[in-house]
Design an enzyme around this catalytic site. Structure first.
Site, mmCIF file in Angstrom:
data_model
loop_
_atom_site.group_PDB
_atom_site.id
_atom_site.type_symbol
_atom_site.label_atom_id
_atom_site.label_comp_id
_atom_site.label_asym_id
_atom_site.label_seq_id
_atom_site.Cartn_x
_atom_site.Cartn_y
_atom_site.Cartn_z
ATOM 1 N N GLY A 1 -12.812 -3.906 1.550
ATOM 2 C CA GLY A 1 -14.164 -3.373 1.681
ATOM 3 C C GLY A 1 -14.479 -2.373 0.580
ATOM 4 N NE ARG B 1 -4.403 -1.360 1.872
ATOM 5 C CZ ARG B 1 -5.368 -1.530 2.771
ATOM 6 N NH1 ARG B 1 -5.147 -1.247 4.040
ATOM 7 N NH2 ARG B 1 -6.550 -1.966 2.408
ATOM 8 N N GLY C 1 -7.378 -7.556 1.596
ATOM 9 C CA GLY C 1 -6.084 -7.808 2.221
ATOM 10 C C GLY C 1 -5.749 -9.287 2.333
ATOM 11 C CE LYS D 1 -17.588 -11.833 11.880
ATOM 12 N NZ LYS D 1 -17.363 -10.604 12.622
#
Ligand code: 3PG
Ligand code: MG
Length: 377
Positions: A355, A46, A332, A183
């Protein structure tokens, strides 16, 4: 949608950049390992990804001030969340570029507090958002400055938006979505939105147990989200109604009730726990990926940090590398898996956002982009 100003537009608006102080919001939220007692950056992807923008600005004589969050320090200064390790790495990659302290040391950042925005832009001539990975957050440093000072998107943000909106708006078919991770709850919107754009969806990772539960299959002691079972039932029906295929694994690996390595079908016996997709499913998923013309992958297929359970994720990563399809990996964990298997150079694009890439595919827009277009957050 009105256009988002580019770096060139900003240069024009400011009448040149020489001597101008430019605040660049970056996403330097990098993984750190502190097991040696010292915080060590385990992946500087990043930081490197922001260099084209930083260098473009400094080459034109601008003074660049970068700012980022790191982790979730919850509004107070905590030494274990300081930007020090990032600052040291940045000094090697881009000497002379400033980096402010962790934006989330101030509650005004996540609270999008206007006094905190004032503080950020104090003495600043222009603002650049190059923090794609944080642009789904309506936080002060993302949505505040564009209403105060001339602003633009940086190269990284521009590239991510071009690629992900390109996938959303002009898919090459078959377009396959590959979703994993633990999830389903955080990814629900995107599963639904992806069902509208993809031709098929491959589902692995622990989230598949919630789908198994929805199908009435026993899942032993595997991780699942009881609140999401009804939603998964609905998604299974919806996929069928939309003519889309949902590929779920039909074999798994994990541990039995005694904690020993075990292979299961898609019914996990009492006391057993599934931790990875099995070899049959990995082969089936490989076929789907090989036959695709476009693939978006988010989330590992299993607990790949444990070498007993890395095989599903490794096989899918290899298929991503081998397919002729246009391949994009977001998130990630999936990016870390690719790097672990040394396959990160073999896909077409590794997104800096997890996200953020999911939300951009879902909504076609992000709070950070709306702010740059001059729309209120
Ligand atoms: C990320 O790592 O996904 C981004 O930096 C956003 O971080 P956050 O999820 O803590 O807002
Ligand atoms: Mg390829």
């Amino acid at each position: 949608m009105s256009e988002i100003p580019t770096l060139e537009d900003l240069e024009g608006r400011l009448g040149g950049l020489s001597g101008k102080r430019i605040l660049v919001r970056t996403d330097f939220n990098v993984p750190l390992d502190d097991s040696s007692g010292e915080r060590v950056i385990t992946d500087d992807f990043r930081i490197k990804a922001a260099l084209p923008t930083i260098n473009w600005l400094t080459e034109r004589g601008a003074t660049v001030v970068t700012a980022s969050h790191l982790g979730r320090p919850k509004g107070e200064p905590k030494p274990e969340f300081s930007m020090d390790p990032v600052r040291a790495r940045l000094a090697e990659l881009a000497p002379g570029v400033e980096l402010l302290e962790n934006l989330r040391f101030d509650p005004g950042e996540t609270g999008n507090d206007s006094a905190f925005v004032d503080q950020l832009v104090d003495g600043i001539d222009g603002y650049v958002n190059d923090a794609f990975g944080a642009s789904h957050r309506a936080h002060a440093s993302i949505v505040g400055p564009p209403a105060r000072v001339p602003s633009a998107m940086g190269r990284l943000l521009q590239n991510e938006v071009d690629i992900l909106l390109g996938m959303r708006n002009d898919p090459k078919r078959p377009f396959v979505g590959v979703l994993g991770g633990a999830k389903i709850s955080g990814k629900l919107g995107v599963v639904e939105a992806l069902l509208d754009v993809v031709d098929s969806l491959v589902i692995g990772g622990a989230m598949c147990f919630t789908f198994f539960a929805a199908q009435g299959k026993p899942i032993g002691d595997s991780l699942f989200e009881p609140d999401m079972v009804d939603t998964c039932k609905r998604l299974l029906t919806e996929a069928g109604a939309k003519g889309k295929t949902l590929h779920l694994p039909d074999d798994m690996t994990g541990v039995d009730a005694d904690g020993n390595f075990a292979q299961f079908g898609s019914r996990i016996p009492d006391g057993g726990k599934g931790f990875d997709i099995g070899p049959g499913s990995a082969a089936a998923f490989t076929d789907v990926i090989m036959d695709a013309r476009m693939v978006f992958w988010n989330g590992p297929m299993g607990m790949f940090e444990d070498e007993r359970f890395e095989s599903g994720t490794r096989t899918v990563a290899q298929a991503m590398a081998d397919t002729k399809a246009y391949t994009v990996v977001g998130g990630g964990d999936s990016a870390a898996a690719l790097a672990q298997f040394k396959l990160d150079d073999d896909v077409d694009h590794v997104s800096t956002g997890g996200g953020a890439s999911l939300e951009l595919l879902e909504h076609g827009d992000l709070p950070g982009l709306a702010a740059l277009r001059g729309e209120a957050a």
